[in-house]
Design a protein around this motif. Structure first.
Motif, mmCIF file in Angstrom:
data_model
loop_
_atom_site.group_PDB
_atom_site.id
_atom_site.type_symbol
_atom_site.label_atom_id
_atom_site.label_comp_id
_atom_site.label_asym_id
_atom_site.label_seq_id
_atom_site.Cartn_x
_atom_site.Cartn_y
_atom_site.Cartn_z
ATOM 1 N N VAL A 173 -2.599 -3.917 -6.252
ATOM 2 C CA VAL A 173 -3.103 -2.761 -6.982
ATOM 3 C C VAL A 173 -4.507 -2.464 -6.481
ATOM 4 O O VAL A 173 -5.367 -3.351 -6.430
ATOM 5 C CB VAL A 173 -3.135 -3.027 -8.502
ATOM 6 N N GLY A 174 -4.762 -1.224 -6.097
ATOM 7 C CA GLY A 174 -6.095 -0.838 -5.676
ATOM 8 C C GLY A 174 -6.242 -0.731 -4.172
ATOM 9 O O GLY A 174 -5.263 -0.697 -3.413
ATOM 10 N N SER A 204 -5.066 -0.196 -14.495
ATOM 11 C CA SER A 204 -3.894 -1.061 -14.621
ATOM 12 C C SER A 204 -4.098 -2.170 -15.654
ATOM 13 O O SER A 204 -3.266 -3.083 -15.741
ATOM 14 C CB SER A 204 -3.558 -1.686 -13.258
ATOM 15 N N MET A 223 -8.910 1.243 -9.999
ATOM 16 C CA MET A 223 -7.475 1.048 -10.159
ATOM 17 C C MET A 223 -7.152 -0.210 -10.973
ATOM 18 O O MET A 223 -6.167 -0.242 -11.711
ATOM 19 C CB MET A 223 -6.807 0.984 -8.774
ATOM 20 N N TRP A 252 -7.774 9.105 -3.314
ATOM 21 C CA TRP A 252 -6.966 9.036 -4.537
ATOM 22 C C TRP A 252 -7.549 9.878 -5.676
ATOM 23 O O TRP A 252 -7.094 9.789 -6.794
ATOM 24 C CB TRP A 252 -6.831 7.579 -4.989
ATOM 25 N N LEU A 259 -10.687 5.373 -2.486
ATOM 26 C CA LEU A 259 -10.710 5.984 -3.813
ATOM 27 C C LEU A 259 -10.944 7.480 -3.738
ATOM 28 O O LEU A 259 -10.437 8.237 -4.575
ATOM 29 C CB LEU A 259 -11.785 5.315 -4.675
#
Length: 540
Positions: free
Chosen positions: A112-113, A136, A132, A168, A165
């Motif tokens: 994740v991330g 989460s 992230m 995103w 990031l």
């Protein structure tokens, strides 16, 4: 098939052609036929639940004659098992049972991330970033702190998170780029780079930007009042921090009151932006409202005595003061909302610590004000709020310049989750956070303790400070970090220096959980914006 014999006993007859046959006497056959007829008649005529149960039972028996159930053939002589014994369970250490079951060693890190690099022990991918992981529910607040000696890749690690990031949808804001380390990356992403130095740009500390002025258009009266009051407080805090910096002391109660009333009189709703000189001239004119606040209504001499310290600070911020016209003119380039941006303050001399702290405080105040104004406008317009990532590199410069900046940062880092922004702070060692008093040192160490993610690069043992107590570091983790701080060795085969052992290597700590050691891996595309040794290009 059924065969009826004349004698009364039962016989078993084997026939190779027809297979197994069951032989019954005529009396047994008649009894079975009568029983089957009675059950069939009852099942077809019995009403309600009992009839349905009988019919289901009959159908189940028919099915069980054709295939086995989960416990075997449910027919006479079929071997149906009515009880299944649970298997035997054993417990053992990972050393004892690792050969029996290869997945005992533990689960891998969450993917994740931002992908950062590979695990130094397992070789698996390591992904992490404060945004992230917070979304989460892996960490409780979106914040991170990076520690490590110079030249070991702290900025490269942070630039990787900034770049991913931004792709995103998280907007990076580098509020004080001192080298610069991020200007090339922000420019490559099509962002905004604002340069701040003597003779290079102006930033009015009383002007928080056009987005703040847009708050007047909020239709909800309560929300509009709340938003404007917060911005008035931010404006007062910014100019008070600058005055405290140049005066080397905090403002007294009556000085803060006079300053607040002056701002309210001259520009209550951010529609008539004032300058520092305008504040000084208004206060020097001895208006009646300020006389009452200074407790000197009838005596000019007493009023002048009460405002002398405040006037000295405003003069120091004017064009004739130690900062030149950096804060005395109107802002020539505002922050564009929704666009990656960077304050490039690399033109400020390292020895001019007070100017560096002043510029950083104004830049950080304006950046956080933009983020807060974005929050209010998004709520008023019924749209999703943009999320920002604040990058605070070279933290030691601001902390060493003035203790006022320590309290400013302390307030800024406590409210990031409520304001919808994340932050990454960076400095070299925990020794950078040892300030002039034990109280200030404790506040500064709190920046690291409150950070949900802490990335530790190469550190000497005496530079770790309270890290060992806060994060419960094992002896293996401490040894790993101290080994990474070693200098590069000479390769005897080539006669050239090898890569430093700790370059790009970090230990990710989340509270008191075991750390995750990894090595940052950069792509070829990132290399062009990750050269922090441009000043040595000719020598190379």
């Amino acid at each position: 098939m059924w065969t009826f014999l004349d004698r009364d006993d039962e016989q078993l007859v084997n026939d190779a052609r027809d297979g197994l046959k069951f032989s019954l006497t005529r009396r047994e056959a008649r009894n079975m036929q009568r029983q089957a007829a009675r059950e069939h008649k009852r099942a077809t005529k019995e009403p309600g639940v009992i009839g349905q149960w009988l019919r289901n039972s009959r159908n189940a028996r028919e099915v069980s004659r054709n295939k086995p159930g989960p416990r075997g053939w449910n027919v006479p002589g079929g071997g149906h098992v009515n009880y299944v014994e649970s298997p035997i369970e054993y417990q053992g250490t990972t050393v004892q049972v690792c050969g029996l079951w290869p997945f005992i060693a533990g689960s891998s890190n969450p993917v994740v991330g931002t992908p950062l690099g590979y695990h130094l022990k397992r070789g698996t991918i390591v992904c992490a970033d404060p945004v992230m992981w917070f979304l989460s529910n892996l960490i409780l607040n979106p914040s991170a702190f990076v520690l490590g000696r110079p030249g070991l890749g702290k900025s490269s690690l942070m630039r990787r998170m900034v770049a991913i990031l931004a792709a995103w949808g998280v907007i990076p804001m580098v509020l004080s780029d001192t080298k610069p380390d991020y200007a090339d990356l922000i420019s490559a992403m099509g962002g905004q780079v604002i340069k701040m130095a003597r003779g290079r740009g102006h930033r009015n500390p009383l002007d928080l930007g056009p987005m703040v002025a847009s708050l007047r258009a909020i239709k909800d009266e309560d929300k509009r009042r709340e938003a404007l009051e917060e911005m008035r407080g931010r404006r007062l805090t910014t100019i008070s921090g600058l005055l405290s910096l140049v005066l080397d002391r905090g403002l007294e109660a009556h000085e803060s009151t006079i300053l607040s009333e002056t701002l309210r009189q001259l520009d209550p709703d951010f529609d008539n932006i004032q300058r520092v000189d305008d504040l000084r001239e208004y206060i020097a004119s001895r208006p009646t409202g300020l006389r009452a606040l200074a407790l000197a209504v009838d005596h000019d001499h007493e009023y002048d005595s009460r405002i002398r310290g405040l006037m000295d600070g405003l003069v120091a911020l004017s064009a004739n003061g130690q900062f030149g016209d950096l804060f005395s003119e109107h802002t020539d380039e505002h922050i564009e909302p929704g666009v990656p941006m960077c304050f490039d303050i690399s033109g400020i001399d390292d020895a001019d610590a007070k100017l560096g702290a002043a510029v950083q405080s104004v830049c950080w105040a304006h950046g956080s004000a933009t983020v807060s104004a974005e929050k209010y406008l998004a709520e008023a317009e019924g749209r999703d709020q943009r999320h920002y990532l604040l990058i605070m590199d070279e933290l030691w410069r601001m902390l060493k310049a003035s203790e006022v900046m320590v309290h400013f940062l302390d307030a800024l880092t406590r409210l990031n989750r409520q304001r919808g922004l994340a932050q990454i702070m960076c400095t070299h060692t925990m020794s950078d956070l040892k300030l002039s008093s034990a109280h200030l040192t404790e506040i500064a160490w709190g920046f690291v303790e409150r950070s949900a993610q802490v990335f530790m690069g190469g550190l000497a043992e005496r530079e770790m400070g309270n890290l060992q107590e806060v994060f419960a570091m094992t002896s293996a983790e401490k040894s790993m970090i101290t080994d990474w701080s070693a200098e590069a060795m000479i390769n005897p085969d080539t006669g050239t220096a090898a890569e430093p052992p700790g370059r790009g290597k970090f230990l990710l700590k989340i509270g008191k959980k075991p750390g995750v050691p990894f090595k940052t891996v950069l792509t070829s595309v990132e290399m062009s914006v990750n050269n922090t040794n441009k000043a040595w290009r000719m020598a190379a």
